[in-house]
Design a protein around this motif. Structure first.
Motif, PDB file in Angstrom:
ATOM      1  N   ALA A 226       0.847  -1.197   0.000  1.00  0.00           N
ATOM      2  CA  ALA A 226       0.000   0.000   0.000  1.00  0.00           C
ATOM      3  C   ALA A 226       0.879   1.243   0.000  1.00  0.00           C
ATOM      4  CB  ALA A 226      -0.912   0.007   1.222  1.00  0.00           C
ATOM      5  N   PRO A 269      -5.318   3.840   3.036  1.00  0.00           N
ATOM      6  CA  PRO A 269      -4.918   2.685   2.220  1.00  0.00           C
ATOM      7  C   PRO A 269      -4.173   1.629   3.036  1.00  0.00           C
ATOM      8  CG  PRO A 269      -4.481   4.724   1.040  1.00  0.00           C
ATOM      9  CD  PRO A 269      -4.848   5.117   2.446  1.00  0.00           C
ATOM     10  N   ALA A 273      -5.471  -2.092   3.563  1.00  0.00           N
ATOM     11  CA  ALA A 273      -4.613  -3.239   3.253  1.00  0.00           C
ATOM     12  C   ALA A 273      -4.475  -4.181   4.439  1.00  0.00           C
ATOM     13  CB  ALA A 273      -3.236  -2.746   2.814  1.00  0.00           C
ATOM     14  N   TRP A 285      -2.627  -1.161  -2.911  1.00  0.00           N
ATOM     15  CA  TRP A 285      -3.642  -0.177  -2.581  1.00  0.00           C
ATOM     16  C   TRP A 285      -3.025   1.211  -2.423  1.00  0.00           C
ATOM     17  CZ3 TRP A 285      -8.965  -0.882  -1.914  1.00  0.00           C
ATOM     18  CH2 TRP A 285      -9.412  -2.210  -2.045  1.00  0.00           C
ATOM     19  N   PRO A 297      -9.128   5.159  -0.787  1.00  0.00           N
ATOM     20  CA  PRO A 297      -8.343   3.968  -1.133  1.00  0.00           C
ATOM     21  C   PRO A 297      -8.921   3.206  -2.312  1.00  0.00           C
ATOM     22  CG  PRO A 297      -8.710   4.076   1.233  1.00  0.00           C
ATOM     23  CD  PRO A 297      -9.596   5.117   0.614  1.00  0.00           C
TER      24      PRO A 297
END
Length: 329
Positions: A226, A269, A273, A285, A297
């Motif tokens: 991410a 994000p 994740a 992400w 996200p």
């Protein structure tokens, strides 16, 4: 490993409760890591802040408990720029009854002193305690060693590793397995970008190896990458720790908001994740807005350089040699 798809949006309010789950967040005492820890605590997770500075970790714990009544927060000392500290922390954390997720967030960004004339900034030979280039040795190798320690526990619990990358990885021209020299004639930002390409390449390779492991294990451990976009203090909620809003005028704030968001938004994000059932092994992400710099996200596609399995294999071999620990897969 999952293949690239169109962005699928999924944000905080839809996250499941994490009561009874234990999540380790490196660098969880300040900035992005702090807001990641606060979000996870709000979902009910027991959060372990793995960070170097005990005073900052204590301040973060108090702040989280203030904003999330009943939060369970602990601190484990960890200096990612010192492999002895990483091994000590890894052994301590691996001995816990359970770990459900590791958010490998902490990172050093040694930006130059912009107040100095350009000619005086130069290329600094910054190193870890073990003599490695500071960004690569901290951001990639320190986390690599910690993950190697914790992976058996995470596999046993069907847990998740979240590797924090950066959109800047697409700007790197060297292969991900190249280890930068401290005295190399590159800017600190370029060295930071190389470290993040290594982080992401390792994250996607770990996902491939976990996928292969699943044929021999009932547990579904996962590796997810991410990135936070451009997350700045200016747009973040004030906290009584090192996440304070600089005083800026409304015009500047509006300008910054056009290409950035607060660190509480940048953390989403990472939280997605770590906690979302939509986040799957091998996913990437990040923010869904302009140039992936801000926004909600979404599942994204990384640059092809981060997906090279041959380079990733060499990176892991070299990382094992330098870290003094083998990846148990």
């Amino acid at each position: 490993m999952t293949s690239p798809r169109r962005p699928t949006r999924h944000v905080g309010p839809d996250q499941p409760r994490l009561d009874g789950h234990v999540v380790v967040v490196t660098g969880g005492s300040t900035g992005l890591g702090y807001f990641t820890s606060e979000h996870l605590a709000r979902l009910g997770a027991s959060v372990i802040i793995a960070a170097r500075d005990a005073d900052r970790a204590e301040s973060a714990r108090r702040s989280i408990e203030l904003h999330v009544p009943g939060a369970q927060v602990q601190h484990v000392p960890l200096d990612l720029a010192h492999l002895d500290s990483v091994h000590d922390a890894g052994e301590r954390l691996a001995a816990l009854p359970r770990i459900d997720a590791l958010v490998a967030n902490a990172a050093v960004v040694a930006l130059p002193d912009w107040s100095k004339p350009r000619a005086e900034r130069g290329h600094r030979a910054l190193t870890t305690a073990d003599g490695l280039e500071l960004h690569w040795g901290t951001n990639h190798l320190g986390h690599f060693a910690l993950i190697a320690h914790l992976l058996p526990a995470l596999i046993a619990s069907g847990g998740r590793v979240v590797h924090v990358g950066s959109v800047i990885h697409s700007r790197v021209r060297q292969p991900a397995d190249s280890v930068p020299r401290p005295d190399e004639a590159q800017s600190d930002l370029a060295k930071y970008a190389r470290s993040k390409l290594a982080v992401m390449t390792f994250g996607f390779e770990l996902a491939r190896r976990l996928e292969a492991q699943r044929s021999r294990s009932a547990q579904r451990a996962s590796s997810v990458v991410a990135h936070p976009g451009t997350a700045v203090d200016t747009l973040s909620p004030a906290r009584a720790i090192a996440v304070n809003q600089p005083a800026v005028n409304p015009v500047t704030r509006t300008l910054v908001r056009s290409f950035a968001h607060g660190k509480h938004r940048g953390a989403m994000p990472l939280v997605t994740a770590a906690a979302s059932p939509e986040a799957r092994n091998g996913d990437y992400w990040g923010p869904s807005g302009w140039q992936q710099l801000r926004g909600r996200p979404a599942r994204l596609s990384p640059h092809a350089a981060a997906l090279d399995a041959e380079v990733a294999g060499r990176l892991i071999t070299r990382s094992e040699e330098l870290a003094g620990i083998r990846l148990p897969l």
